[in-house]
Design a protein around this motif. Structure first.
Motif, mmCIF file in Angstrom:
data_model
loop_
_atom_site.group_PDB
_atom_site.id
_atom_site.type_symbol
_atom_site.label_atom_id
_atom_site.label_comp_id
_atom_site.label_asym_id
_atom_site.label_seq_id
_atom_site.Cartn_x
_atom_site.Cartn_y
_atom_site.Cartn_z
ATOM 1 N N PHE A 93 34.254 39.997 41.454
ATOM 2 C CA PHE A 93 35.131 41.083 41.856
ATOM 3 C C PHE A 93 36.154 41.397 40.766
ATOM 4 C CE2 PHE A 93 33.937 39.116 45.950
ATOM 5 C CZ PHE A 93 33.440 40.223 46.607
ATOM 6 N N HIS A 94 36.505 40.373 39.989
ATOM 7 C CA HIS A 94 37.628 40.520 39.056
ATOM 8 C C HIS A 94 37.315 39.813 37.750
ATOM 9 C CE1 HIS A 94 41.685 40.665 37.513
ATOM 10 N NE2 HIS A 94 41.686 39.358 37.391
ATOM 11 N N GLN A 95 37.726 40.428 36.652
ATOM 12 C CA GLN A 95 37.605 39.832 35.325
ATOM 13 C C GLN A 95 38.999 39.400 34.873
ATOM 14 O OE1 GLN A 95 34.553 39.423 33.965
ATOM 15 N NE2 GLN A 95 33.682 40.426 35.762
ATOM 16 N N GLY A 96 39.075 38.271 34.176
ATOM 17 C CA GLY A 96 40.373 37.769 33.736
ATOM 18 C C GLY A 96 40.965 36.840 34.776
ATOM 19 N N ASN A 118 40.647 32.019 36.016
ATOM 20 C CA ASN A 118 39.300 32.435 36.401
ATOM 21 C C ASN A 118 38.288 31.609 35.609
ATOM 22 O OD1 ASN A 118 36.907 33.775 36.978
ATOM 23 N ND2 ASN A 118 37.800 35.806 36.835
ATOM 24 N N VAL A 119 37.466 30.833 36.316
ATOM 25 C CA VAL A 119 36.491 29.967 35.638
ATOM 26 C C VAL A 119 35.072 30.510 35.775
ATOM 27 C CG1 VAL A 119 37.924 27.910 35.824
ATOM 28 C CG2 VAL A 119 36.296 28.425 37.648
ATOM 29 N N GLU A 284 29.355 47.294 44.076
ATOM 30 C CA GLU A 284 30.139 48.484 43.769
ATOM 31 C C GLU A 284 31.639 48.240 43.916
ATOM 32 O OE1 GLU A 284 28.761 51.778 46.013
ATOM 33 O OE2 GLU A 284 26.692 51.594 45.320
ATOM 34 N N PHE A 285 32.109 47.229 43.212
ATOM 35 C CA PHE A 285 33.531 46.898 43.292
ATOM 36 C C PHE A 285 34.213 47.181 41.963
ATOM 37 C CE2 PHE A 285 32.112 44.750 47.000
ATOM 38 C CZ PHE A 285 33.204 44.722 47.840
ATOM 39 N N ASN A 286 35.442 47.647 42.063
ATOM 40 C CA ASN A 286 36.258 47.776 40.855
ATOM 41 C C ASN A 286 37.383 46.755 40.930
ATOM 42 O OD1 ASN A 286 38.552 48.884 42.328
ATOM 43 N ND2 ASN A 286 37.338 50.756 42.506
ATOM 44 N N GLN A 287 38.231 46.733 39.914
ATOM 45 C CA GLN A 287 39.265 45.710 39.844
ATOM 46 C C GLN A 287 40.609 46.176 40.397
ATOM 47 O OE1 GLN A 287 39.474 43.349 36.244
ATOM 48 N NE2 GLN A 287 37.519 44.148 35.570
#
Length: 354
Positions: A93-96, A118-119, A284-287
């Motif tokens: 769902f999320h980067q970083g 975030n691992v 279809e998820f954005n951050q």
């Protein structure tokens, strides 16, 4: 003679002073040795062996840096008021790193007060990120069996079955010496269910039979999945007093995956008083806000249902008793927090149309 006496006195004074200092050093060292021995003995006595999917893991002391692989493992940790130092979500769902968890971790983020590193993904965590955290404990699921050897070299690792919510809660509570807290969490859930069951009683009496279906997307596919009454998403509905209609005579997979049902045979379930459709498209998820992304998807699924001619033949559709709920609440969060959220959603939708 006087000079000799003074020298003798000085020499005697120095010898006495040396003896005193030596005694103090020995006493201090002896005390320190005793303290270290006591500390080692105490540390040894605080060690415990935790049995899990890969055997046994010894954990000494109470872990301070915990890495969690998957929301279904994070959920019981948060229910026990323990915060993660690192987290790997099931779906990216999320980067970083999680600098704003309430916006970046679906549903559970509102309970996260730390800012976990975030691992990576739960099924394939980043060893580099784990080494950066230097955790005291890694909690994962049976999906991490292939990485277990490498994970264990980084920190004590415990792998749990993702869908065994209550055993997982109790096992994690044992690690953190929070068994009383776990019992209170379970008691609170039982009380919430008992209260909800009374509230649902009039609806159960009037419309007892429920068809529970799952759609793996925001559109309406040609095939849906139906549930046995003892599965994660259907068990709560059954506990409220409803009769969950069994799927057609189709065998489930060895992993217990609900069987596929063609939408064309829906009219065979005309005796369903209500229909609950679980859905979400995880691709279809954005951050911007992972949690809020479920709402438009459910709205799209509802629109597709209303436009489908076969779906509209159902008596439940004609009488306005079709409900659309994010499947993530029971698929992704099988524990106490997910149960409460799922129950709240059922109450909001079903009780509003009595």
């Amino acid at each position: 003679m006087m000079r000799l006496s003074i020298q003798w006195i000085n020499r005697t004074f120095k010898l006495c002073l040396l003896a005193i200092v030596t005694t103090l050093i020995i006493t201090a060292c002896g005390g320190r040795i005793s303290q270290n021995a006591a500390s080692l003995q105490s540390s040894s006595s605080q060690c415990q062996v935790i049995q899990h999917e890969m055997g046994e893991t010894e954990i000494c002391g109470q872990p301070q840096k915990v890495v969690v692989l998957g929301p279904y493992i994070l959920e019981p940790l948060l229910a026990l008021d323990v915060q993660p130092s690192g987290f790997a979500d099931h779906i990216p769902f999320h980067q970083g790193d999680y600098s704003n968890p309430s916006q970046q971790i679906p549903y559970l983020g509102q309970w996260v007060t730390s800012q976990p590193i975030n691992v990576g993904q739960a099924y394939n965590p980043s060893m580099e990120a784990l080494l950066r955290i230097k955790p005291d404990l890694i909690l994962g699921s049976e999906a991490n069996k292939d990485q277990y050897k490498n994970l264990s070299q980084i920190a004590p690792t415990v792998l749990l079955k993702w869908d065994e919510a209550q055993p997982n809660l109790l096992k994690i509570a044992k690690i953190f010496d929070r068994s009383q807290k776990a019992e209170q969490v379970l008691t609170d859930i039982e009380q919430q269910l008992a209260t909800a069951k009374k509230a649902f009683a009039p609806i159960v009496a009037a419309h007892p039979q429920v068809l529970l279906l799952s759609s793996a997307g925001q559109s309406l596919p040609e095939q849906l999945r139906s549930f046995q009454t003892d599965r994660l998403c259907s068990a709560l509905v059954a506990n409220l007093g409803f009769k969950v209609l069994p799927p057609p005579d189709l065998a489930q997979s060895a992993q217990g995956v609900p069987p596929l049902v063609s939408i064309e045979i829906l009219p065979q379930f005309q005796d369903a008083d209500s229909i609950i459709l679980l859905g979400a498209n995880f691709t279809e998820f954005n951050q911007l806000n992972a949690q809020m992304n479920f709402e438009p998807q459910i709205q799209n699924l509802q629109q597709k249902w209303q436009e489908n001619a076969i779906a509209q033949l159902m008596q439940a559709s004609k009488e306005g008793r079709v409900y659309f709920i994010p499947g993530y609440l029971c698929f992704g969060l099988p524990g106490p927090i997910g149960t409460e959220l799922y129950l709240n959603e059922l109450q909001k939708q079903l009780l509003s149309v009595q």
